[in-house]
Design a protein around this motif. Sequence first.
Motif: not given
Length: 176
Positions: A1-7, A25-28, A59-64, A165-167
């Motif tokens: 798993m990874r952080i997709v965007s941001g700091k 998932t990273d894609m979703a 983490y994604e919200f914090i990163s952004r 939304r479906k992924y």
Amino acid sequence: MRIVSGKYKGRHFQADDSLPVRPTTDMAKESLFNILRSRVDFEDLKVLDLFSGIGGISYEFISRGAALVHAIDMNVHCVAFIKSMAEKWDMPNLRVFRQNAFDYPRQCSIGYNLIFADPPYQADNIAQLPDIIFSSSILLENGIFILEHSEKYNFKDHPHFSEVRKYGKVHFSFFL
């Protein structure tokens, strides 16, 4: 798993295989945050992450740039994992609580702009979550509730339902 965007973009995290989690998932996750980018100001956002697992959404919200994220999970090991990552990555605005995510909205006195819930897909009371959220006072005016779920659920008749939304096998139902 990874952080997709941001700091913290690109940072990887991997929990022990013994943890009872099914991370988004990273894609979703990337698709979800692309939708949110045009709907919310991340810097002013107070977020509640219910059933936070190993914390990927938090983490994604914090990163952004979210102002505050509260992560709620019952599993002591998941809570410890999120706390260790928040400390390692110096995320003081991420707070983690070990509590039942179905009960937390009824007991909470804090308001959130965005609530994300990713319950175990096999949980019996997933269909009750929108009513639990909207019968409490934790979702602030103009707030968004997002419920991740399997194809088994359809919330289109709920009075606060906005869209789905479906992924792949991941479904995000949005409620306003």
